[in-house]
Design a protein around this motif. Structure first.
Motif, PDB file in Angstrom:
ATOM      1  N   VAL A  21       0.825  -1.211   0.000  1.00 37.38           N
ATOM      2  CA  VAL A  21       0.000   0.000   0.000  1.00 37.38           C
ATOM      3  C   VAL A  21       0.859   1.262   0.000  1.00 37.38           C
ATOM      4  N   TYR A  22       1.993   1.235   0.700  1.00 38.67           N
ATOM      5  CA  TYR A  22       2.799   2.456   0.802  1.00 38.67           C
ATOM      6  C   TYR A  22       3.313   2.911  -0.563  1.00 38.67           C
ATOM      7  N   ARG A  23       3.576   1.996  -1.479  1.00 33.53           N
ATOM      8  CA  ARG A  23       4.028   2.387  -2.823  1.00 33.53           C
ATOM      9  C   ARG A  23       2.913   3.077  -3.599  1.00 33.53           C
ATOM     10  N   ARG A  24       1.698   2.563  -3.441  1.00 30.38           N
ATOM     11  CA  ARG A  24       0.561   3.194  -4.119  1.00 30.38           C
ATOM     12  C   ARG A  24       0.277   4.568  -3.526  1.00 30.38           C
ATOM     13  N   VAL A  25       0.425   4.688  -2.221  1.00 31.59           N
ATOM     14  CA  VAL A  25       0.206   5.984  -1.566  1.00 31.59           C
ATOM     15  C   VAL A  25       1.243   6.997  -2.038  1.00 31.59           C
ATOM     16  N   ILE A  26       2.498   6.583  -2.173  1.00 29.80           N
ATOM     17  CA  ILE A  26       3.551   7.492  -2.627  1.00 29.80           C
ATOM     18  C   ILE A  26       3.267   7.982  -4.046  1.00 29.80           C
ATOM     19  N   VAL A  27       2.867   7.084  -4.928  1.00 30.30           N
ATOM     20  CA  VAL A  27       2.583   7.477  -6.310  1.00 30.30           C
ATOM     21  C   VAL A  27       1.418   8.466  -6.363  1.00 30.30           C
ATOM     22  N   VAL A  28       0.345   8.165  -5.648  1.00 35.41           N
ATOM     23  CA  VAL A  28      -0.831   9.047  -5.662  1.00 35.41           C
ATOM     24  C   VAL A  28      -0.511  10.378  -4.970  1.00 35.41           C
ATOM     25  N   ALA A  29       0.274  10.358  -3.914  1.00 35.63           N
ATOM     26  CA  ALA A  29       0.655  11.603  -3.230  1.00 35.63           C
ATOM     27  C   ALA A  29       1.506  12.482  -4.137  1.00 35.63           C
ATOM     28  N   ALA A  30       2.406  11.881  -4.910  1.00 39.60           N
ATOM     29  CA  ALA A  30       3.213  12.660  -5.854  1.00 39.60           C
ATOM     30  C   ALA A  30       2.336  13.327  -6.910  1.00 39.60           C
ATOM     31  N   ILE A  31       1.353  12.602  -7.404  1.00 34.78           N
ATOM     32  CA  ILE A  31       0.439  13.187  -8.397  1.00 34.78           C
ATOM     33  C   ILE A  31      -0.406  14.280  -7.749  1.00 34.78           C
ATOM     34  N   ALA A  32      -0.818  14.090  -6.497  1.00 37.43           N
ATOM     35  CA  ALA A  32      -1.600  15.116  -5.798  1.00 37.43           C
ATOM     36  C   ALA A  32      -0.763  16.382  -5.604  1.00 37.43           C
ATOM     37  N   CYS A  33       0.508  16.221  -5.271  1.00 38.40           N
ATOM     38  CA  CYS A  33       1.383  17.393  -5.131  1.00 38.40           C
ATOM     39  C   CYS A  33       1.538  18.116  -6.458  1.00 38.40           C
ATOM     40  N   TRP A  34       1.673  17.357  -7.536  1.00 41.87           N
ATOM     41  CA  TRP A  34       1.783  17.971  -8.854  1.00 41.87           C
ATOM     42  C   TRP A  34       0.497  18.733  -9.190  1.00 41.87           C
ATOM     43  N   THR A  35      -0.647  18.151  -8.880  1.00 45.56           N
ATOM     44  CA  THR A  35      -1.925  18.818  -9.143  1.00 45.56           C
ATOM     45  C   THR A  35      -2.028  20.123  -8.364  1.00 45.56           C
ATOM     46  N   LEU A  36      -1.678  20.079  -7.089  1.00 45.75           N
ATOM     47  CA  LEU A  36      -1.713  21.306  -6.288  1.00 45.75           C
ATOM     48  C   LEU A  36      -0.740  22.337  -6.831  1.00 45.75           C
ATOM     49  N   TRP A  37       0.426  21.925  -7.245  1.00 46.52           N
ATOM     50  CA  TRP A  37       1.422  22.841  -7.814  1.00 46.52           C
ATOM     51  C   TRP A  37       0.853  23.543  -9.048  1.00 46.52           C
ATOM     52  N   GLU A  38       0.238  22.782  -9.926  1.00 46.34           N
ATOM     53  CA  GLU A  38      -0.292  23.378 -11.154  1.00 46.34           C
ATOM     54  C   GLU A  38      -1.439  24.343 -10.875  1.00 46.34           C
ATOM     55  N   TRP A  39      -2.330  23.998  -9.959  1.00 47.20           N
ATOM     56  CA  TRP A  39      -3.485  24.844  -9.700  1.00 47.20           C
ATOM     57  C   TRP A  39      -3.143  26.049  -8.834  1.00 47.20           C
ATOM     58  N   LEU A  40      -2.329  25.868  -7.806  1.00 47.30           N
ATOM     59  CA  LEU A  40      -2.101  26.951  -6.846  1.00 47.30           C
ATOM     60  C   LEU A  40      -0.907  27.836  -7.180  1.00 47.30           C
ATOM     61  N   TYR A  41       0.144  27.283  -7.752  1.00 43.28           N
ATOM     62  CA  TYR A  41       1.333  28.080  -8.024  1.00 43.28           C
ATOM     63  C   TYR A  41       1.397  28.536  -9.478  1.00 43.28           C
ATOM     64  N   ASN A  42       1.247  27.601 -10.397  1.00 46.92           N
ATOM     65  CA  ASN A  42       1.369  27.945 -11.822  1.00 46.92           C
ATOM     66  C   ASN A  42       0.089  28.528 -12.407  1.00 46.92           C
ATOM     67  N   HIS A  43      -1.040  28.228 -11.828  1.00 47.67           N
ATOM     68  CA  HIS A  43      -2.347  28.652 -12.355  1.00 47.67           C
ATOM     69  C   HIS A  43      -2.522  28.224 -13.814  1.00 47.67           C
ATOM     70  N   ASP A  44      -2.036  27.045 -14.124  1.00 47.31           N
ATOM     71  CA  ASP A  44      -2.107  26.525 -15.482  1.00 47.31           C
ATOM     72  C   ASP A  44      -3.270  25.538 -15.566  1.00 47.31           C
ATOM     73  N   GLN A  45      -4.312  25.914 -16.276  1.00 42.43           N
ATOM     74  CA  GLN A  45      -5.512  25.090 -16.332  1.00 42.43           C
ATOM     75  C   GLN A  45      -5.304  23.810 -17.129  1.00 42.43           C
ATOM     76  N   PHE A  46      -4.544  23.870 -18.204  1.00 45.57           N
ATOM     77  CA  PHE A  46      -4.339  22.674 -19.030  1.00 45.57           C
ATOM     78  C   PHE A  46      -3.635  21.579 -18.230  1.00 45.57           C
ATOM     79  N   TRP A  47      -2.454  21.865 -17.683  1.00 49.18           N
ATOM     80  CA  TRP A  47      -1.723  20.857 -16.919  1.00 49.18           C
ATOM     81  C   TRP A  47      -2.410  20.555 -15.593  1.00 49.18           C
ATOM     82  N   GLY A  48      -3.143  21.513 -15.069  1.00 43.01           N
ATOM     83  CA  GLY A  48      -3.923  21.257 -13.865  1.00 43.01           C
ATOM     84  C   GLY A  48      -5.003  20.211 -14.114  1.00 43.01           C
TER      85      GLY A  48
END
Length: 81
Positions: A21-48
């Protein structure tokens, strides 16, 4: 009449490497961080949106449907002989 249906190859997301489970959590957490980065910092709707879709797919694949898909992949696996 014989059934010539080839067994399906196991998908990438149902590999045994993702079983802990910890490997799946790490992968999903990395994608969640990327999503937050795109929406909150870059404000890029396409990559978000792309990362948000990947996040939803990751949650579905790794947490909702993983056990069923892994069981089916193991059932359809051919023994090495």
């Amino acid at each position: 009449m014989t059934d010539d249906k080839q067994p399906e190859k196991p998908g990438f997301m149902t590999l045994g490497w993702f079983e802990p489970v910890y490997r799946r959590v790490i992968v999903v957490a990395a994608i969640a961080c990327w999503t937050l980065w795109e929406w909150l910092y870059n404000h890029d709707q396409f990559w978000g949106l792309i990362s948000l879709v990947m996040l939803v797919y990751g949650v579905w694949t790794f947490f909702i449907n993983f056990d069923k898909a892994l069981e089916e992949a193991r059932k359809n696996a051919k023994p090495k002989s």
